[in-house]
Design an enzyme around this catalytic site. Structure first.
Site, short mmCIF file in Angstrom:
data_model
loop_
_atom_site.label_atom_id
_atom_site.label_comp_id
_atom_site.label_asym_id
_atom_site.label_seq_id
_atom_site.Cartn_x
_atom_site.Cartn_y
_atom_site.Cartn_z
N GLU A 144 9.44 -25.09 -37.71
CA GLU A 144 10.13 -25.58 -38.84
C GLU A 144 11.35 -26.28 -38.53
O GLU A 144 11.74 -27.25 -39.20
CB GLU A 144 10.27 -24.15 -39.71
CG GLU A 144 11.58 -23.63 -39.36
CD GLU A 144 11.60 -22.80 -38.28
OE1 GLU A 144 10.39 -22.56 -37.58
OE2 GLU A 144 12.99 -22.51 -37.82
N LYS B 177 5.73 -14.80 -37.48
CA LYS B 177 6.20 -14.07 -36.04
C LYS B 177 5.79 -12.51 -35.90
O LYS B 177 5.72 -11.84 -37.03
CB LYS B 177 7.63 -14.18 -35.90
CG LYS B 177 8.29 -15.74 -35.83
CD LYS B 177 9.57 -15.68 -35.76
CE LYS B 177 10.32 -17.00 -35.63
NZ LYS B 177 9.87 -17.81 -34.25
N ARG C 22 12.36 -28.44 -36.32
CA ARG C 22 11.97 -29.84 -36.20
C ARG C 22 11.94 -30.51 -37.45
O ARG C 22 12.05 -31.81 -37.74
CB ARG C 22 11.07 -30.13 -35.16
CG ARG C 22 9.78 -29.68 -35.61
CD ARG C 22 8.91 -29.73 -34.52
NE ARG C 22 9.03 -28.45 -33.48
CZ ARG C 22 8.55 -27.88 -32.38
NH1 ARG C 22 7.53 -29.00 -31.74
NH2 ARG C 22 8.93 -26.70 -31.73
N LYS D 279 20.48 -27.50 -37.70
CA LYS D 279 19.39 -26.67 -38.04
C LYS D 279 19.98 -25.29 -38.99
O LYS D 279 20.64 -24.78 -38.30
CB LYS D 279 18.51 -26.25 -37.21
CG LYS D 279 17.11 -25.23 -37.48
CD LYS D 279 16.52 -24.93 -36.23
CE LYS D 279 15.60 -23.57 -36.64
NZ LYS D 279 14.45 -23.38 -35.69
N1 BES Z 1 13.60 -20.39 -34.55
C1 BES Z 1 12.78 -20.61 -33.51
C2 BES Z 1 13.01 -20.59 -32.07
C3 BES Z 1 13.80 -19.49 -31.32
C4 BES Z 1 13.39 -18.44 -30.56
C5 BES Z 1 15.33 -19.41 -31.47
C6 BES Z 1 13.90 -17.66 -29.96
C7 BES Z 1 15.91 -18.54 -30.90
C8 BES Z 1 15.25 -17.60 -30.09
C9 BES Z 1 11.76 -21.76 -33.70
O1 BES Z 1 11.78 -21.90 -35.31
C10 BES Z 1 10.39 -21.41 -33.38
O2 BES Z 1 9.86 -20.28 -34.03
N2 BES Z 1 10.04 -22.26 -32.58
C11 BES Z 1 8.46 -21.77 -32.10
C12 BES Z 1 7.78 -23.15 -31.80
C13 BES Z 1 6.27 -23.14 -31.67
C14 BES Z 1 5.61 -22.54 -32.74
C15 BES Z 1 5.95 -24.42 -31.26
C16 BES Z 1 8.48 -21.14 -30.70
O3 BES Z 1 9.49 -21.42 -29.95
O4 BES Z 1 7.60 -20.46 -30.44
ZN ZN Z 2 13.25 -21.60 -36.19
MN MN Z 3 10.31 -21.14 -36.07
#
Ligand code: BES
Ligand code: ZN
Ligand code: MN
Length: 440
Positions: A287, A215, A289, A203
């Site tokens: 995103e 976010k 996945r 990724k």
């Molecule tokens: N890049 C983030 C995940 C992440 C979180 C990486 C903290 C490093 C530290 C990923 O793209 C994300 O935003 N995931 C969401 C998924 C959710 C919307 C189902 C998450 O983990 O909140």
């Molecule tokens: Zn991410």
């Molecule tokens: Mn994300």
């Protein structure tokens, strides 16, 4: 008394009966980080002698640890002193197998430098390292070490019908990059290559704002490291090119910037992935996945017989395992067995989490085949189940490194900042597929 050295630094390794390579690695890192700010540029490390640890493993751990400790993330500080330990020597007991230790030393240099290369990429801010620039950095590295490489962008994504990958990039002014690195083993005898082809998929989100599902502002700056999985694959490919295992490897990095914009994808949109599966977008912040779905499909199209992916995929994985273990998933016990064995060499901590039909149910969509989130609970697992749809029957390992890609509190042996996690484990996993010399 009578010591030839000007200074002696003593680093505790704990109980001798409990010595591990990991402790040696951290001790060497601690030594390097201790002397660095004191202006000391040369270090001789006395190899601990132990029946528990072969001298070659000990050598390797010490040298790796020295590289890990030497890295500092202060790239853009005007007062950066560029301090580095310039000379690291190992003193082994008389009677040690010099040739074996020198080989272990040389190998560890390659591994340590590759891990630090990954860390240098992860450290770069989003404005300095766009998807295009990540591709250029991978290409420069590939030229140096003799890897085949290709960088593609928007047109190729459209040609390949990578609707999932493209959907993430469509809201950004920065074009996506599909980075492909190929390693061919040398000296295949008795006709064409018939061994496994390992597909390494990373990724590479160079900045993750969340997109339209934006976010919160707090800690958003951290999301520059959302390309750590891709950077781990690039670092692993560097080490593979230099260590030359007898197995074919393809590295794929799906790089994009996830941004909100008039052109950005929206919750409720339906995307068609390269495999033909349709995806209902519930949350544009899920995103990773999406880009990996097409990266995994592409790796299979290029002939991968075994897959491994690495991604800072979910916050849920950090909730589950903290910053201690990274998450790991697999649809194949044999591939997992090899990865588990690789962990004992790399010293990295991954914890296998379950997959299962009940979790797969949680991402079924009413309007399409699957949706890109499965709700709050079991979030790391439903993300893995999403990826599993695209690997189909291919043996596969998924590494969720969200909690370990960035060291939150500095430790005596490693600076706060990018960790380079997964590079060493992926490398050892790849090496475990080496064909026996006789089959060449
Ligand atoms: N890049 C983030 C995940 C992440 C979180 C990486 C903290 C490093 C530290 C990923 O793209 C994300 O935003 N995931 C969401 C998924 C959710 C919307 C189902 C998450 O983990 O909140
Ligand atoms: Zn991410
Ligand atoms: Mn994300």
């Amino acid at each position: 008394a009578g010591l030839a050295a000007n200074r002696l630094l003593i680093v505790g390794l704990g109980k001798s009966a409990k010595l591990t390579a990991d402790k040696v690695r951290n001790a060497a890192g601690t030594a390097v980080r201790f002397v660095k700010p004191r202006g000391i540029r040369e270090l001789v490390f006395a190899l601990p002698v132990s029946e528990l640890l072969p001298a070659a493993s000990c050598t390797r751990a010490a040298v790796e640890g020295a590289f890990v400790g030497d890295f500092d993330p202060d790239t853009y500080r005007s007062d950066r002193k560029d301090q580095s330990v310039e000379s690291f020597t190992l003193a082994a007991p008389a009677g040690a197998d010099r040739t074996a230790l020198e080989a272990a030393f040389a190998e560890a240099i390659i591994i340590g430098e590759s891990q630090n290369f990954t860390r240098s990429l992860v450290n770069e801010p989003g404005n300095k390292l766009t998807p295009t620039i990540l591709g250029q950095r991978a290409a420069q590295m590939a030229e140096k070490v003799g890897l085949n490489w290709r960088n593609y962008s928007t047109d190729k994504l459209h040609d390949l019908k990578m609707g999932a990958f493209w959907s993430v990039s469509q809201g950004s002014a920065e074009p996506p990059a599909l980075i492909v690195l190929r390693y061919e083993p040398e000296g295949v005898k008795d006709g064409p290559y018939t061994g496994p082809t390992l597909g390494l998929v990373g990724k590479g989100i160079t900045f993750d704002s969340g997109g339209i599902s934006i976010k919160p502002g707090e800690n958003m700056e951290k999301m520059k490291y959302d390309m750590a999985g891709g950077a781990a694959m690039i670092g692993a490919m560097r080490a593979i090119a230099l260590l030359k295992p007898r197995v074919r490897v393809i590295g794929i990095v799906c790089a994009a910037e996830n941004m909100p914009d008039g052109k950005a994808q929206k919750p409720g949109d339906v995307q068609t992935a390269m495999s033909g599966k349709t995806i209902e977008i519930i949350n544009t912040d899920a995103e990773g996945r999406l880009v990996l779905a097409d990266g995994l499909t592409y790796a299979r199209q290029l002939g991968a017989t075994h897959l491994i992916d690495a991604a800072t995929l979910t916050g849920a994985c950090v909730v589950a395992l903290g910053h201690v273990n990274a998450g790991a998933f697999s649809n194949d016990d044999e591939a997992w067995g090899k990865f588990d064995a690789a962990l004992t060499i790399s010293g990295e901590k991954f914890w296998r989490l379950p997959l299962g039909e009940e979790y797969a149910e949680m991402i079924k969509s009413e309007i399409g085949d699957i949706k890109n989130t499965g709700g709050r609970y079991g979030g790391a697992i439903t993300a893995a189940e999403f990826l599993k749809v695209f690997v189909e029957e291919t043996p596969w390992i998924h590494l969720d490194i969200a909690g370990l890609a960035w060291v939150e509190d500095s430790k005596p042996y490693i600076a706060k900042g990018p960790s380079g996690v997964a590079v060493r484990s992926i490398l050892e996993w790849v090496r475990s597929y080496q064909l026996l010399a006789t089959s060449f």
